[in-house]
Motif scaffolding. Structure first.
Motif, PDB file in Angstrom:
ATOM      1  N   ASP A   1       0.853  -1.187   0.000  1.00 21.21           N
ATOM      2  CA  ASP A   1       0.000   0.000   0.000  1.00 21.21           C
ATOM      3  C   ASP A   1       0.893   1.244   0.000  1.00 21.21           C
ATOM      4  O   ASP A   1       1.342   1.711   1.050  1.00 21.21           O
ATOM      5  CB  ASP A   1      -0.925  -0.028   1.218  1.00 21.21           C
ATOM      6  N   GLN A   2       1.140   1.756  -1.190  1.00 21.92           N
ATOM      7  CA  GLN A   2       2.049   2.891  -1.351  1.00 21.92           C
ATOM      8  C   GLN A   2       1.514   4.161  -0.696  1.00 21.92           C
ATOM      9  O   GLN A   2       2.289   4.934  -0.131  1.00 21.92           O
ATOM     10  CB  GLN A   2       2.307   3.126  -2.845  1.00 21.92           C
ATOM     11  N   GLU A   3       0.215   4.361  -0.761  1.00 18.57           N
ATOM     12  CA  GLU A   3      -0.368   5.550  -0.159  1.00 18.57           C
ATOM     13  C   GLU A   3      -0.233   5.513   1.361  1.00 18.57           C
ATOM     14  O   GLU A   3       0.121   6.516   1.988  1.00 18.57           O
ATOM     15  CB  GLU A   3      -1.844   5.690  -0.555  1.00 18.57           C
ATOM     16  N   ALA A   4      -0.476   4.359   1.968  1.00 18.59           N
ATOM     17  CA  ALA A   4      -0.372   4.240   3.429  1.00 18.59           C
ATOM     18  C   ALA A   4       1.060   4.479   3.901  1.00 18.59           C
ATOM     19  O   ALA A   4       1.280   5.124   4.930  1.00 18.59           O
ATOM     20  CB  ALA A   4      -0.856   2.860   3.883  1.00 18.59           C
ATOM     21  N   LEU A   5       2.034   3.977   3.156  1.00 19.95           N
ATOM     22  CA  LEU A   5       3.432   4.198   3.535  1.00 19.95           C
ATOM     23  C   LEU A   5       3.781   5.681   3.447  1.00 19.95           C
ATOM     24  O   LEU A   5       4.434   6.226   4.340  1.00 19.95           O
ATOM     25  CB  LEU A   5       4.387   3.371   2.675  1.00 19.95           C
ATOM     26  N   GLN A   6       3.329   6.350   2.402  1.00 19.85           N
ATOM     27  CA  GLN A   6       3.589   7.786   2.278  1.00 19.85           C
ATOM     28  C   GLN A   6       2.966   8.545   3.446  1.00 19.85           C
ATOM     29  O   GLN A   6       3.587   9.452   4.008  1.00 19.85           O
ATOM     30  CB  GLN A   6       3.036   8.324   0.963  1.00 19.85           C
ATOM     31  N   GLU A   7       1.749   8.187   3.810  1.00 21.60           N
ATOM     32  CA  GLU A   7       1.089   8.863   4.932  1.00 21.60           C
ATOM     33  C   GLU A   7       1.872   8.669   6.224  1.00 21.60           C
ATOM     34  O   GLU A   7       2.034   9.609   7.002  1.00 21.60           O
ATOM     35  CB  GLU A   7      -0.341   8.357   5.091  1.00 21.60           C
ATOM     36  N   TYR A   8       2.377   7.449   6.463  1.00 25.27           N
ATOM     37  CA  TYR A   8       3.158   7.214   7.686  1.00 25.27           C
ATOM     38  C   TYR A   8       4.400   8.106   7.705  1.00 25.27           C
ATOM     39  O   TYR A   8       4.687   8.767   8.701  1.00 25.27           O
ATOM     40  CB  TYR A   8       3.560   5.738   7.811  1.00 25.27           C
ATOM     41  N   ILE A   9       5.122   8.130   6.595  1.00 22.11           N
ATOM     42  CA  ILE A   9       6.359   8.921   6.550  1.00 22.11           C
ATOM     43  C   ILE A   9       6.051  10.415   6.676  1.00 22.11           C
ATOM     44  O   ILE A   9       6.676  11.124   7.467  1.00 22.11           O
ATOM     45  CB  ILE A   9       7.149   8.636   5.253  1.00 22.11           C
ATOM     46  N   LEU A  10       5.080  10.894   5.905  1.00 24.56           N
ATOM     47  CA  LEU A  10       4.784  12.329   5.890  1.00 24.56           C
ATOM     48  C   LEU A  10       4.139  12.824   7.178  1.00 24.56           C
ATOM     49  O   LEU A  10       4.384  13.950   7.603  1.00 24.56           O
ATOM     50  CB  LEU A  10       3.901  12.664   4.684  1.00 24.56           C
TER      51      LEU A  10
END
Length: 148
Positions: free
Chosen positions: A61-70
């Motif tokens: 889940d690329q979107e979920a990973l981006q949300e965690y990092i950001l």
């Protein structure tokens, strides 16, 4: 494939980030160490004719990973961190940014699909668009890191 199953199960549903091993907390550096393995597996499976693979997304889940990092890994004064409440450091800054890049950029060459969560300012520019990094860019990056 047991490796694929293991690494995809390291992405936590609630946080969106990756853990390093079972029963451990999510850690920003695994954004690269775990998520970075999935494009390699994707390409290896594609090379042997696995035709059920997506041609627009990696196997996480690329979107979920981006949300965690950001949302969870940014320090308000610069740099990235392991998880909320931890101090920033160069190690986690490097691997969080690398994981963010994997999460934003799918494919390569003629097939390049980008997935950017939130505002356009969240986009990491792919190095492929500009070729090799030039010396002034490296010098500028070193200055930024020195001031952290």
């Amino acid at each position: 494939m047991s490796l694929q199953r293991w690494v995809t199960n390291r992405q936590m549903r609630f946080e969106g980030g990756f853990q390093g091993r079972c029963n451990k907390l999510v850690d920003g550096c695994y954004s690269f160490w775990q998520a970075g393995l999935l494009p390699l597996l994707h390409r290896a499976l594609h090379a042997v004719g696995k035709d059920t693979l997506s041609m627009t997304h990696w196997m996480f889940d690329q979107e979920a990973l981006q949300e965690y990092i950001l949302l969870c890994c940014q320090n308000s004064t610069g740099g990235l961190l392991d998880k909320p409440g931890k101090p920033r450091d160069f190690y986690h800054t490097c691997y969080c940014l690398s994981g963010l890049s994997v999460a934003q950029h799918f494919g390569g060459g003629e097939l390049l699909h980008e997935i950017i969560v939130g505002d356009e300012s969240n986009r990491l520019v792919s190095k492929r668009k500009y070729g090799r990094t030039k010396q002034p860019s490296v010098r500028g990056f070193c200055e930024i890191c020195h001031n952290l």
